[in-house]
Design a protein around this motif. Structure first.
Motif, PDB file in Angstrom:
ATOM      1  N   MET A  95      -8.408   6.948   2.105  1.00 32.13           N
ATOM      2  CA  MET A  95      -8.264   7.019   3.558  1.00 32.13           C
ATOM      3  C   MET A  95      -8.764   5.739   4.241  1.00 32.13           C
ATOM      4  O   MET A  95      -8.124   5.202   5.131  1.00 32.13           O
ATOM      5  CB  MET A  95      -9.040   8.225   4.085  1.00 32.13           C
ATOM      6  CG  MET A  95      -8.824   8.496   5.559  1.00 32.13           C
ATOM      7  SD  MET A  95      -7.157   9.106   5.902  1.00 32.13           S
ATOM      8  CE  MET A  95      -7.324   9.500   7.621  1.00 32.13           C
ATOM      9  N   GLU A  96      -9.927   5.254   3.791  1.00 31.25           N
ATOM     10  CA  GLU A  96     -10.476   4.024   4.358  1.00 31.25           C
ATOM     11  C   GLU A  96      -9.580   2.831   4.059  1.00 31.25           C
ATOM     12  O   GLU A  96      -9.402   1.953   4.895  1.00 31.25           O
ATOM     13  CB  GLU A  96     -11.889   3.783   3.826  1.00 31.25           C
ATOM     14  CG  GLU A  96     -12.918   4.792   4.337  1.00 31.25           C
ATOM     15  CD  GLU A  96     -14.305   4.480   3.821  1.00 31.25           C
ATOM     16  OE1 GLU A  96     -14.461   3.440   3.130  1.00 31.25           O
ATOM     17  OE2 GLU A  96     -15.229   5.249   4.108  1.00 31.25           O
ATOM     18  N   ALA A  97      -9.016   2.806   2.843  1.00 29.84           N
ATOM     19  CA  ALA A  97      -8.124   1.708   2.462  1.00 29.84           C
ATOM     20  C   ALA A  97      -6.867   1.727   3.324  1.00 29.84           C
ATOM     21  O   ALA A  97      -6.377   0.688   3.771  1.00 29.84           O
ATOM     22  CB  ALA A  97      -7.757   1.816   0.982  1.00 29.84           C
ATOM     23  N   ASP A  98      -6.327   2.932   3.575  1.00 26.91           N
ATOM     24  CA  ASP A  98      -5.133   3.054   4.422  1.00 26.91           C
ATOM     25  C   ASP A  98      -5.426   2.589   5.839  1.00 26.91           C
ATOM     26  O   ASP A  98      -4.607   1.911   6.487  1.00 26.91           O
ATOM     27  CB  ASP A  98      -4.654   4.501   4.445  1.00 26.91           C
ATOM     28  CG  ASP A  98      -4.071   4.944   3.114  1.00 26.91           C
ATOM     29  OD1 ASP A  98      -3.715   4.054   2.305  1.00 26.91           O
ATOM     30  OD2 ASP A  98      -3.967   6.155   2.889  1.00 26.91           O
ATOM     31  N   LEU A  99      -6.627   2.944   6.348  1.00 24.72           N
ATOM     32  CA  LEU A  99      -7.012   2.550   7.698  1.00 24.72           C
ATOM     33  C   LEU A  99      -7.167   1.033   7.808  1.00 24.72           C
ATOM     34  O   LEU A  99      -6.728   0.414   8.780  1.00 24.72           O
ATOM     35  CB  LEU A  99      -8.321   3.242   8.089  1.00 24.72           C
ATOM     36  CG  LEU A  99      -8.820   2.977   9.522  1.00 24.72           C
ATOM     37  CD1 LEU A  99      -7.770   3.408  10.535  1.00 24.72           C
ATOM     38  CD2 LEU A  99     -10.140   3.700   9.761  1.00 24.72           C
ATOM     39  N   ALA A 100      -7.757   0.440   6.769  1.00 24.06           N
ATOM     40  CA  ALA A 100      -7.935  -1.015   6.758  1.00 24.06           C
ATOM     41  C   ALA A 100      -6.588  -1.721   6.730  1.00 24.06           C
ATOM     42  O   ALA A 100      -6.375  -2.729   7.425  1.00 24.06           O
ATOM     43  CB  ALA A 100      -8.783  -1.422   5.557  1.00 24.06           C
ATOM     44  N   GLU A 101      -5.666  -1.193   5.930  1.00 24.64           N
ATOM     45  CA  GLU A 101      -4.326  -1.785   5.856  1.00 24.64           C
ATOM     46  C   GLU A 101      -3.602  -1.660   7.185  1.00 24.64           C
ATOM     47  O   GLU A 101      -2.923  -2.587   7.643  1.00 24.64           O
ATOM     48  CB  GLU A 101      -3.517  -1.094   4.761  1.00 24.64           C
ATOM     49  CG  GLU A 101      -2.119  -1.692   4.576  1.00 24.64           C
ATOM     50  CD  GLU A 101      -1.334  -0.986   3.483  1.00 24.64           C
ATOM     51  OE1 GLU A 101      -0.156  -1.349   3.307  1.00 24.64           O
ATOM     52  OE2 GLU A 101      -1.878  -0.082   2.824  1.00 24.64           O
ATOM     53  N   LEU A 102      -3.763  -0.495   7.845  1.00 22.03           N
ATOM     54  CA  LEU A 102      -3.126  -0.272   9.139  1.00 22.03           C
ATOM     55  C   LEU A 102      -3.682  -1.242  10.185  1.00 22.03           C
ATOM     56  O   LEU A 102      -2.923  -1.828  10.968  1.00 22.03           O
ATOM     57  CB  LEU A 102      -3.358   1.166   9.585  1.00 22.03           C
ATOM     58  CG  LEU A 102      -2.719   1.568  10.932  1.00 22.03           C
ATOM     59  CD1 LEU A 102      -1.204   1.373  10.875  1.00 22.03           C
ATOM     60  CD2 LEU A 102      -3.065   3.007  11.273  1.00 22.03           C
ATOM     61  N   LYS A 103      -4.995  -1.465  10.179  1.00 19.78           N
ATOM     62  CA  LYS A 103      -5.613  -2.405  11.117  1.00 19.78           C
ATOM     63  C   LYS A 103      -5.097  -3.825  10.892  1.00 19.78           C
ATOM     64  O   LYS A 103      -4.843  -4.570  11.838  1.00 19.78           O
ATOM     65  CB  LYS A 103      -7.130  -2.369  10.967  1.00 19.78           C
ATOM     66  CG  LYS A 103      -7.787  -1.121  11.531  1.00 19.78           C
ATOM     67  CD  LYS A 103      -9.303  -1.198  11.380  1.00 19.78           C
ATOM     68  CE  LYS A 103      -9.970   0.020  12.013  1.00 19.78           C
ATOM     69  NZ  LYS A 103     -11.449  -0.025  11.857  1.00 19.78           N
TER      70      LYS A 103
END
Length: 279
Positions: free
Chosen positions: A1-9
């Motif tokens: 989830m954190e990795a997906d959020l970082a990629e989205l940012k």
């Protein structure tokens, strides 16, 4: 989830940068087009107000430079305004001066404060026969083709004209066409200010008029190879003659006293390094 959020940012950040670049390019393009519309109707006060107050601002035109806001005013509100419309701000009845701007290539520095534009102009100009006795140009009609290699800077959040280099490439009488145009159709300035009250600040050697067909240098490298065009390939020798016999290449070099880094940045791949570092 954190990795997906970082990629989205990261994606949002990249999209924001791309949107800013596209928006800046559009604003620079609009700035030049607005300049053209004012120029069409001899609204020279509006033209001058579009230029930056930066001391390095200038207009290069017909083998000369008009430097700083004072020199720019002398060109538009002095030379053009007096000769075309007898000192008024705006058109006079029966005088045509339409500039069609096209083939624009705009590149904005990553800083978002400095931009370059290469653009073609095609001008239709002349006087209606009804004013042949009252306008100093008499009854005349002609075409002009020219090329801009300009720079713009953002001041207080507004894009302004900075260094304007206009090369009137060719002229043609309407009746006879470009093949019959006399050489040096427009006389070159020979005196500077203040000897000539409406003259340029300096005379330069960049003199080019049809049938001279040298290439105005590109502010950008080749989009595929990344290389700048060789100077000899910008020259125009006589048919079948060696390039060394031709006029020297034209240049986008800055006038004496203007150099060094400013709003520009040398890490802009869309602008030649020797130009990108110059404010």
């Amino acid at each position: 989830m954190e990795a997906d959020l970082a990629e989205l940012k990261e994606q949002v950040s990249l999209l924001r940068k791309e949107l800013t670049r596209v928006s800046d390019e559009a604003e620079v393009r609009k700035t030049h087009f607005k300049y053209g519309y004012y120029l069409d109707k001899c609204l020279y006060n509006e033209v001058v107000d579009m230029f930056s107050d930066h001391p390095d601002a200038y207009v290069e035109f017909m083998g000369s430079r008009y430097r700083g806001k004072a020199g720019i005013k002398r060109l538009y509100q002095g030379r053009f305004q007096n000769s075309f419309v007898k000192g008024r701000n705006g058109p006079v009845h029966g005088f045509l001066l339409d500039h069609i701007m096209m083939q624009d290539i705009v590149d904005v520095d990553p800083s978002g404060n400095h931009a370059w534009c290469r653009m073609r102009a095609l001008m239709q100009a002349g006087t209606h026969k009804s004013i042949r006795e009252t306008h100093p140009r008499g009854h005349v009609q002609w075409w002009e083709g020219g090329l801009y290699e300009n720079e713009y800077i953002r001041e207080d959040g507004v894009w302004k004209l900075f260094r304007y280099r206009y090369f009137p490439f060719w002229h043609a009488e309407f009746e006879t066409g470009w093949s019959e145009t006399k050489e040096n159709y427009v006389p070159w300035p020979t005196r500077t200010f203040p000897e000539d009250p409406l003259g340029p600040d300096e005379i330069i050697e960049q003199k080019m008029l049809w049938p001279d067909t040298r290439v105005v240098p590109f502010h950008y490298p080749h989009p595929v190879t990344g290389r700048r065009t060789d100077d000899d390939d910008l020259r125009a020798p006589q048919y079948g003659e060696k390039v060394g016999t031709a006029e020297m290449p034209l240049s986008l070099a800055l006038p004496e006293g203007q150099s060094g880094p400013g709003a520009g940045s040398s890490d802009n791949p869309k602008v030649l390094p020797e130009l990108a570092g110059n404010m």
